[in-house]
Design an enzyme around this catalytic site. Structure first.
Site, PDB file in Angstrom:
ATOM      1  N   TRP A 158       6.814  25.615 -16.007  1.00 58.95           N
ATOM      2  CA  TRP A 158       6.345  26.123 -17.287  1.00 58.95           C
ATOM      3  C   TRP A 158       5.543  27.401 -17.114  1.00 58.95           C
ATOM      4  CZ3 TRP A 158       4.228  21.087 -20.004  1.00 58.95           C
ATOM      5  CH2 TRP A 158       5.310  20.334 -20.452  1.00 58.95           C
ATOM      6  N   LYS A 206      10.312  27.962 -19.824  1.00 59.98           N
ATOM      7  CA  LYS A 206      10.620  27.160 -18.642  1.00 59.98           C
ATOM      8  C   LYS A 206      11.488  28.002 -17.716  1.00 59.98           C
ATOM      9  CE  LYS A 206      11.178  22.352 -17.425  1.00 59.98           C
ATOM     10  NZ  LYS A 206      11.402  20.988 -17.945  1.00 59.98           N
ATOM     11  N   GLU A 231      -0.697  18.644 -41.079  1.00 57.81           N
ATOM     12  CA  GLU A 231      -0.610  17.180 -41.045  1.00 57.81           C
ATOM     13  C   GLU A 231      -1.942  16.508 -40.723  1.00 57.81           C
ATOM     14  OE1 GLU A 231       3.474  18.747 -39.741  1.00 57.81           O
ATOM     15  OE2 GLU A 231       1.368  19.327 -39.541  1.00 57.81           O
TER      16      GLU A 231
END
Length: 501
Positions: free
Chosen positions: A411, A406, A299
């Site tokens: 994290w 998680k 993108e």
């Protein structure tokens, strides 16, 4: 300036940019004679070669859209992509023609298949020489707006069906200006450029445009990307600059190590697609090759970050400088930000981790066939990555949002664990995925592919990680497997690993 390429049978062939322009002009004229013009989509299914590059320019020059197909995709994905794009023609390498033969019954928009080379191909397909027979090389290009679509690539990292990203002539031009700059790839006519990254992978990271732009000698490797073949081509052609994914470069440096090679004509190598292992960077530096870590997305056209030095780190000792060089880089032609789950901007302090957002003139606004914008109201694109930005503007991506683990509400970065494990001399490839846990929600599992199987017991990788990561980051399980699965663009296929965990 020379254009050199290796054909499927291993022969090295030579031409010039003038020859390339003539070949592209003949393709343009033949396409027009077949009523292909502005807005029509013409696909290519080919490796990096002179003919493929001539097709790119021949298609784009008349305002048609060049749609690069990835031969490593599953047949069902190829069918979906061809039909979604409504491709009218396909230019295909002879070695890949069987893929097209299988596609045709389910792809009604395809009107013609043209083969690049004619070895062992069904006689119902025209060869490129037959397709352009009688066509003049003189051809006027342009005459349409700069926002006209030039190329079409489909994402490989999304869930669900692949998404199409259209590149305009404007975005390609601006992306080229960004990447050739001294603070990015630093390309000039003095370079000899070898795009190892395929032309069907995210616009070949722009090199099919930037090499002609600066007038460098261009060397195209064809389908032969093993370490021995790359080494032979690099040294015989005096290649100074190249770019590719870590898995390909690991094969190259392993070959050089096995052969006792200690020097190369290479001066700079871009490593992208996934994080560059420190052991790979060290191997290149031992050869006198500068590694430029880079990051991008389909993108983004696709390059967004390059880890080139700023004055604050340029004069640091090599080991101190490596801390920044191993990051994904600093922005090239884009703005960057990190935000929390509510969309609130976070500090660029080298500690806060958040969703990486980007915006810029070569960032896609929406996906092909989608009415809704892919951007936020103020023009930001959510990359799907979790990242940390330091005070100097360097980005360290800690994980894909879908891959981050998680555990107990905290994290764990799979990328950080993988990079440390990859520094073990017996490890060829590593991948960490989340596995369910009754107490903590998720815990990390480490998959490892060893460099060799010699009958000796595998290394104790948990012991190797002690002191290098937090105790609660330690993988619950370590599994040695024959090979880490790779996706269509050479990245580790974590979906496959999660399915087997």
């Amino acid at each position: 300036r020379p254009v050199v390429w290796r054909s499927a049978d291993g022969r090295v062939e030579r031409a010039t940019y003038s020859d390339l322009r003539d070949a592209a002009g003949r393709i343009s004229n033949s396409l027009r004679a077949h009523n292909i013009g502005l807005g029509d989509r013409v696909a290519t299914l080919a490796f990096n070669s002179f003919d493929h590059l001539a097709c790119w320019y021949g298609i784009m020059g008349i305002g048609a859209t060049c749609h690069t197909l990835n031969p490593r995709l599953h047949a069902d994905q190829l069918r979906y992509i061809v039909n979604h794009a409504s491709d009218r023609f396909i230019f295909v390498d002879a070695a890949l023609a069987s893929l097209v033969i299988d596609l045709l019954p389910d792809c009604p928009t395809i009107e013609k298949v043209v083969v690049l080379g004619d070895e062992g191909v069904a006689p119902t397909f025209e060869t490129l020489s037959e397709f352009t027979a009688g066509c003049q090389s003189d051809c006027v290009w342009g005459g349409f707006g700069e926002e006209t679509a030039a190329g079409l690539c489909y994402t490989s990292g999304t869930t669900g069906d692949p998404k199409g990203v259209l590149y305009s002539h404007r975005s390609n031009y601006l992306h080229t200006l960004h990447t050739i700059a001294p603070d990015a790839f630093a390309l000039s006519c003095l370079d000899v450029i070898l795009p190892v990254v395929p032309m069907f992978h995210a616009n070949t990271w722009g090199l099919a445009f930037s090499a002609p732009f600066v007038g460098s000698k261009l060397v195209l490797p064809g389908p032969m990307l093993d370490g021995r073949s790359l080494h032979e081509l690099i040294e015989s052609e005096g290649v100074t600059f190249s770019a590719g994914v870590p898995t390909v470069w690991q094969g190259y440096v392993d070959h050089l190590a096995a052969e006792g090679v200690t020097s190369t004509s290479l001066r700079r190598v871009v490593v992208g697609g996934s994080a560059c292992p420190e052991i790979l960077m060290d191997a290149f530096e031992a050869l006198g090759v500068e590694v430029l870590h880079a990051w991008g997305m389909t993108e983004l056209s696709p390059v967004g970050l390059v880890a080139s030095p700023k004055p604050e780190i340029a004069d640091l000792p090599p080991e101190a400088r490596k801390k920044w060089r191993l990051k994904q880089g600093r922005p090239i032609g884009i703005d960057i930000s990190i935000v929390d789950d509510s969309g609130k901007p976070m500090m660029h302090d080298g500690e806060a981790a958040g969703k990486l957002m980007v915006r810029g003139p070569a960032v896609a606004e929406r996906y092909l066939g989608h009415d809704e914008s892919a951007l936020t109201g103020d023009g930001w694109f959510d990359t799907g990555d979790v990242a940390i930005i330091d005070q100097l503007g360097y980005v360290r991506i800690t994980d894909r949002a879908k891959d981050i683990i998680k555990s107990g509400g905290e994290w764990i970065s799979s990328v950080d664990i993988e990079n440390i494990v990859m520094s073990h001399p017996e490890v060829a490839q590593a991948a960490v995925v989340a596995i369910p846990h009754g107490t903590w929600g998720e815990r990390p599992k480490l998959y490892v592919q060893l460099r060799r199987i010699d009958g000796n017991p595998p290394p104790d990788l948990k012991a190797f990680l002690i002191g290098k990561i937090a105790k609660w980051w330690m993988p619950d399980e370590v599994e040695i497997i024959d090979s880490i699965p790779l996706g269509a663009t050479g990245k580790v296929d974590k979906k496959a690993l999660r399915g087997s965990a």
